[in-house]
Write a protein that holds these residues in place. Structure first.
Motif, PDB file in Angstrom:
ATOM      1  N   THR A   1       0.832  -1.210   0.000  1.00  0.00           N
ATOM      2  CA  THR A   1       0.000   0.000   0.000  1.00  0.00           C
ATOM      3  C   THR A   1       0.862   1.255   0.000  1.00  0.00           C
ATOM      4  O   THR A   1       0.607   2.203  -0.764  1.00  0.00           O
ATOM      5  N   ALA A   2       1.888   1.266   0.846  1.00  0.00           N
ATOM      6  CA  ALA A   2       2.786   2.425   0.907  1.00  0.00           C
ATOM      7  C   ALA A   2       3.530   2.617  -0.407  1.00  0.00           C
ATOM      8  O   ALA A   2       3.759   3.755  -0.845  1.00  0.00           O
ATOM      9  N   GLY A   3       3.905   1.515  -1.056  1.00  0.00           N
ATOM     10  CA  GLY A   3       4.587   1.624  -2.341  1.00  0.00           C
ATOM     11  C   GLY A   3       3.723   2.299  -3.381  1.00  0.00           C
ATOM     12  O   GLY A   3       4.160   3.233  -4.072  1.00  0.00           O
ATOM     13  N   TYR A   4       2.484   1.849  -3.509  1.00  0.00           N
ATOM     14  CA  TYR A   4       1.577   2.480  -4.468  1.00  0.00           C
ATOM     15  C   TYR A   4       1.315   3.940  -4.116  1.00  0.00           C
ATOM     16  O   TYR A   4       1.209   4.795  -4.995  1.00  0.00           O
ATOM     17  N   ALA A   5       1.177   4.229  -2.830  1.00  0.00           N
ATOM     18  CA  ALA A   5       0.796   5.569  -2.408  1.00  0.00           C
ATOM     19  C   ALA A   5       1.932   6.570  -2.530  1.00  0.00           C
ATOM     20  O   ALA A   5       1.700   7.735  -2.887  1.00  0.00           O
ATOM     21  N   LEU A   6       3.164   6.134  -2.277  1.00  0.00           N
ATOM     22  CA  LEU A   6       4.264   7.076  -2.120  1.00  0.00           C
ATOM     23  C   LEU A   6       5.261   7.095  -3.268  1.00  0.00           C
ATOM     24  O   LEU A   6       5.948   8.114  -3.465  1.00  0.00           O
ATOM     25  N   ILE A   7       5.405   6.011  -4.015  1.00  0.00           N
ATOM     26  CA  ILE A   7       6.323   6.037  -5.151  1.00  0.00           C
ATOM     27  C   ILE A   7       5.710   6.935  -6.227  1.00  0.00           C
ATOM     28  O   ILE A   7       4.585   6.695  -6.676  1.00  0.00           O
TER      29      ILE A   7
END
Length: 701
Positions: A351-357
């Motif tokens: 989730t963090a990868g999709y949101a922050l990259i």
């Protein structure tokens, strides 16, 4: 002697002091061996770190890239360039890699031979993507026929590149072996929380790591059940993080293909994108771009025109894309945790990868068929994995599930033609390796028949001009011309005639336009009126010449390797629109010039450039991470754990990787399904077999 006792074992007296002396001597010898072993590990760590730093910082060079003054001068120039910003950064990099290598080498030494071999395969692939970054020098026209540098330069170049590759491969082999050891230990642990707590007492870093996860434990319940509320929370979180990119990419990012579709829908007049010639008056669209996408784009364009603000209509289209993709990703991640039992920690990382990259938020504002295809493909991927799960557990599929599977697959094919081929091929894999083959075969037949039937029904109604075969044979056309340029004198007259017969442009013109960067200049000269006899003769000559000159074929289509090297970051360019000014492209958003950035996009371009050059984040924005690193490591991780069933989950991703080798040129958008679909790629090795295996006992109804 006082304080001393002698015992007997049978008839042999035993002196306790002698036993203690022997024990101390044994311990001393063991300690000496351990000390020597630790020294060897430290020495190897330093050697690998130094070699890797030099190899990572030295540039890729072909035989023709070395200076005329000599190979040694070129090497010394590159070494001096490493320290252009001082000697401190390389020194810190060596120290950091040394600190990583010490536990990694220990893990490598303690694993099985099978794990080491798989780690070596992963290290070789990752190293190639790094050390061969920059490969594929573009050659245009008859320059492709120029003689290669002398053999001495070729040998030195091979040695130079080989040492670079081997050094980095060694580094990543031990790091990947360490990662595999951690994965196996984590998966074999019966209580992950207790294991983390026990590990946390061993040192500062494990304690910090455990504290980090403990501080995030509030999100654990979010991934334990697959519910609508949890999907909405995950979707809303990503959407909130993408809002800055929605603003910075406003009103939209519209490339040439979409501009053509908008002009067709606006005017009702279409042209052939390859030949650039107008189509007969009865055609309003061209099959070169999916008709479903054209209808959607035209509807939003007309909506904007109806309210007096075309930019608003197209921006609404881009925002619909963003919402649809975040919703599809929210469903995917919630399904992984709630239905497949993937660890909440891994789901949180995804989730963090999709949101922050930055890649994902920025690309989602693009208006192009590859992005319109994405939400349908992600949702179909969920049903594909669920199909495997239900079949392996012998659960009922149900007609509603199969209907949804079929409809999403068809929508994938109607938004991107290559999508249906990947889907059908993935079903063929299931047909071979899973039971319930009758249902799988029926799905394949239904999708194949529908794909053939829809054009016959829809094209006459919407006045869509059928496309040609040049898209499917783009690589053979490119390689045939390359052979003619470089080896034309060695070919017979009939072989040369077989190649020239399928082109409408003069061969001198084709040779002048030829480039190793894309097949479009050659493909666009394909004669649409060529006979099937001429086409078959061409394909026969192409096959024969490929056996004679494989190196020429490889060098003429070198772009097929570009998706897998760690070259550029995902970037379609910052502009509002571009393309087809001679065909009326300037009527689309006329307030913006071709390639002009809007005011927010000028800010977005600067922010994206900064992020692209930021350590760690910049690496995660590279195409090769999603086309090679993640699929390769996921495949190897499944093999390390002997979770062969889980390889079926990777079939669509692996088939998409294969399509990269047959694309007519290199464009970042061709690999978007791998980037946006990274959730299933990352999670595949961690899906427990208890989730997909048939229960041992059943409860009778």
């Amino acid at each position: 002697m006082s304080g001393q006792r002698t015992t007997t074992a049978g008839s042999i007296p035993i002196d306790p002091n002698a036993i203690n002396a022997i024990s101390q001597a044994s311990h001393g010898a063991s300690g000496g061996k351990t000390h020597s072993h630790d020294i060897r590990i430290a020495v190897w760590s330093v050697i690998i770190s130094f070699a890797s730093v030099y190899s990572l910082l030295l540039p890729y060079r072909t035989a023709g890239d070395f200076f005329p003054q000599g190979r040694l001068n070129t090497f010394l120039h590159d070494v001096r360039a490493i320290n252009i910003n001082g000697s401190v950064p390389p020194a810190l990099l060596v120290l950091a890699l040394t600190a990583l290598c010490i536990p990694a080498i220990q893990a490598f030494a303690g694993t099985t031979r099978r794990t080491r071999l798989l780690a070596a395969l992963g290290g070789a692939g990752v190293s190639w993507s790094i050390t061969f970054s920059g490969m594929g020098k573009i050659r245009i026209g008859k320059a492709f026929a120029d003689a290669a540098p002398d053999s001495g330069f070729r040998v030195f170049s091979a040695i130079y590149q080989g040492i670079r590759w081997l050094s980095v491969a060694t580094l990543f082999t031990v790091l990947i072996a360490w990662m595999f050891q951690r994965i196996c230990r984590h998966q074999n642990s019966s209580n992950q929380v207790d294991a983390s707590d026990n590990e946390a007492s061993r040192g500062l870093f494990p304690r910090v790591w455990a504290s980090l996860w403990k501080s995030l434990s509030w999100s654990e319940g979010l991934y334990h059940s697959f519910t609508a509320s949890h999907v909405m929370i995950i979707t809303g979180t990503m959407l909130l993080c993408w809002i800055p990119w929605i603003i910075m990419m406003a009103p939209a990012n519209i490339a040439a293909d979409t501009v053509a579709q908008l002009v067709w829908m606006r005017t009702g007049k279409a042209w052939d994108p390859s030949t650039r010639l107008d189509l007969p008056a009865q055609y309003h669209l061209s099959d070169q771009h999916p008709w479903f996408d054209s209808l959607m784009y035209g509807a939003f364009d007309h909506l904007g025109l109806a309210v007096g603000n075309e930019a608003l209509g197209l921006m609404l289209l881009a925002i619909v894309h963003v919402i649809a993709i975040t919703a599809a990703l929210g469903i995917t991640i919630s399904y992984l945790g709630g239905r497949l039992g993937v660890s909440w920690r891994l789901c949180l990382v995804i989730t963090a990868g999709y949101a922050l990259i930055p890649v994902f938020g920025r690309l989602s504002m693009s208006v192009v068929k590859d992005l319109t295809f994405m939400p349908f493909y992600l949702l179909w991927s969920v049903l594909y994995v669920e199909y495997i799960r239900r079949v392996q557990r012998e659960e009922r599929l149900g007609w509603r599930f199969l209907l949804a599977f079929y409809c999403l697959a068809m929508l994938c094919g109607m938004t991107k033609k290559l999508g249906i081929y990947v889907i059908v091929a993935a079903l063929v894999v299931l047909l071979v390796f899973m039971h319930k083959r009758i249902i799988t075969a029926m799905l394949i037949i239904a999708l194949g028949a529908s794909t053939l039937a829809v054009p016959k029904i829809v094209y006459p109604q919407l006045h869509v001009a059928p496309g040609g075969v040049q898209e499917m044979i783009a690589l053979p056309l490119q390689q045939g011309v390359a052979t003619l340029i470089r080896h034309g004198d060695e070919m017979t007259e009939s072989e040369r005639d077989a190649i020239t017969a399928v082109f409408s442009c003069p061969m001198d013109d084709i040779e002048h336009r030829f480039t190793t960067d894309a097949s479009d200049p050659v493909k666009d000269c394909y004669d649409r009126k060529t006979t099937s006899k001429n086409l078959m003769a061409f394909m026969k000559v192409w096959a024969v010449q490929g056996l004679r000159h494989p190196k020429t074929y490889f060098e003429s289509t070198i772009w097929t390797l570009k998706p897998f090297v760690l070259d550029g970051a995902y970037d379609e360019g910052f502009f509002v629109r571009w393309g087809w000014p001679e065909k009326g492209g300037n009527m689309i958003l006329p307030e913006y010039k071709e390639y002009e950035k809007s005011a927010p996009q000028r800010v977005g371009a600067s922010v994206y450039s900064i992020m692209e050059n930021t350590p760690v984040i910049g690496v995660l924005m590279r195409e090769g991470v999603y086309t090679l690193w993640l699929p390769l490591l996921a495949l190897l991780a499944c093999l390390v754990q002997r979770r062969y069933r889980n390889l079926l989950f990777l079939a669509p991703a692996m088939l998409t990787v294969c399509t990269m080798a047959v694309q007519p040129m290199h464009q970042f958008r061709y690999s978007w399904p791998l980037a946006f679909g990274m959730a299933f790629i990352i999670a595949a090795p961690f899906i427990s077999e208890t989730i997909t295996k048939r229960p041992k006992t059943r409860t009778a109804k």
